[in-house]
Design a protein around this motif. Structure first.
Motif, PDB file in Angstrom:
ATOM      1  N   THR A   1      40.558 -19.538  -8.339  1.00 51.45           N
ATOM      2  CA  THR A   1      39.774 -20.260  -7.428  1.00 51.45           C
ATOM      3  C   THR A   1      39.684 -21.665  -8.110  1.00 51.45           C
ATOM      4  OG1 THR A   1      38.590 -18.275  -6.719  1.00 51.45           O
ATOM      5  CG2 THR A   1      37.371 -20.441  -6.647  1.00 51.45           C
ATOM      6  N   GLU A   2      39.201 -21.676  -9.516  1.00 56.89           N
ATOM      7  CA  GLU A   2      39.243 -23.044 -10.056  1.00 56.89           C
ATOM      8  C   GLU A   2      40.489 -23.913  -9.877  1.00 56.89           C
ATOM      9  OE1 GLU A   2      37.206 -26.096 -11.656  1.00 56.89           O
ATOM     10  OE2 GLU A   2      36.355 -24.332 -11.051  1.00 56.89           O
ATOM     11  N   GLY A   3      41.525 -23.446 -10.412  1.00 55.43           N
ATOM     12  CA  GLY A   3      42.966 -23.796 -10.212  1.00 55.43           C
ATOM     13  C   GLY A   3      43.042 -24.509  -8.805  1.00 55.43           C
ATOM     14  N   GLU A   4      42.680 -23.610  -7.773  1.00 54.37           N
ATOM     15  CA  GLU A   4      43.048 -24.305  -6.318  1.00 54.37           C
ATOM     16  C   GLU A   4      42.059 -25.124  -6.003  1.00 54.37           C
ATOM     17  OE1 GLU A   4      43.312 -20.726  -3.965  1.00 54.37           O
ATOM     18  OE2 GLU A   4      45.187 -20.031  -4.852  1.00 54.37           O
ATOM     19  N   ARG A   5      41.229 -25.634  -6.624  1.00 56.49           N
ATOM     20  CA  ARG A   5      40.197 -26.666  -6.345  1.00 56.49           C
ATOM     21  C   ARG A   5      40.883 -27.855  -6.792  1.00 56.49           C
ATOM     22  NH1 ARG A   5      35.321 -23.497  -8.511  1.00 56.49           N
ATOM     23  NH2 ARG A   5      34.438 -22.681  -6.491  1.00 56.49           N
ATOM     24  N   LYS A   6      41.751 -27.957  -7.567  1.00 52.29           N
ATOM     25  CA  LYS A   6      42.673 -29.110  -8.321  1.00 52.29           C
ATOM     26  C   LYS A   6      43.899 -29.184  -7.918  1.00 52.29           C
ATOM     27  CE  LYS A   6      40.179 -28.446 -12.268  1.00 52.29           C
ATOM     28  NZ  LYS A   6      40.062 -27.882 -13.898  1.00 52.29           N
TER      29      LYS A   6
END
Length: 166
Positions: A35-40
């Motif tokens: 989830t955090e990676g896909e925010r970037k």
């Protein structure tokens, strides 16, 4: 390895082995990392853990790569707007990690980069560090995807971030 030896390995590797390697806290951490990676970045990452193949797959000689490709299709990882889906497949019985990237990602990220990510995981798994090595590999994947598919404000989550335990 003979078919019989491989079959025996797969029969011995149960879903309990999968739960020991990837307990709920680890699965939650994996989901959070995706989830955090896909925010970037604009790409989509799915992670699937399979303790062992079934009897028919082993007897048919199905490789972990073939299984990963089948799951890539089954879970719709190919079905993203920019052809930017990435599947990380872990087969515990075969001690294999396979990464299948959609054609858009495959054009910009080299096979050697994916091999480096797989090595991060398999070397960690050899030390029984499933948690740390999987999170380290996801950080590598997210960095690669951020470099080639940086977030431009148009991202929307197209695939579930939940890791799948088969």
């Amino acid at each position: 390895m003979t078919t019989f030896a491989r079959l025996f390995k797969h029969l011995r590797t149960t879903s309990a082995a999968g739960r020991r390697a990837f307990p709920s806290d680890t699965l939650k951490a994996i989901e959070a990392a995706i989830t955090e990676g896909e925010r970037k970045h604009r790409a989509e990452v799915r992670l699937i853990v399979e303790p062992a193949l079934g009897l028919q797959e082993v007897l048919a000689g199905m490789s972990p790569r073939e299984r990963a490709r089948a799951l890539f299709a089954q879970y719709g990882v190919w079905d993203t707007e920019e052809n930017c889906g990435v599947l990380v497949y872990i087969n515990l019985a075969d001690h294999q990690v396979e990464i299948v990237a959609d054609r858009g990602v495959g054009k910009v990220i080299s096979a050697s980069d994916w091999q480096t990510v797989c090595r991060t995981m398999t070397e960690g798994f050899a030390r029984n560090d499933y948690h740390g090595s999987t999170l380290a590999a996801l950080a590598q994947i997210n960095a690669l995807l951020q470099q080639h598919y940086p977030d431009d404000g148009s991202t929307r989550n197209q695939l579930s971030d939940n890791p799948v335990m088969l």
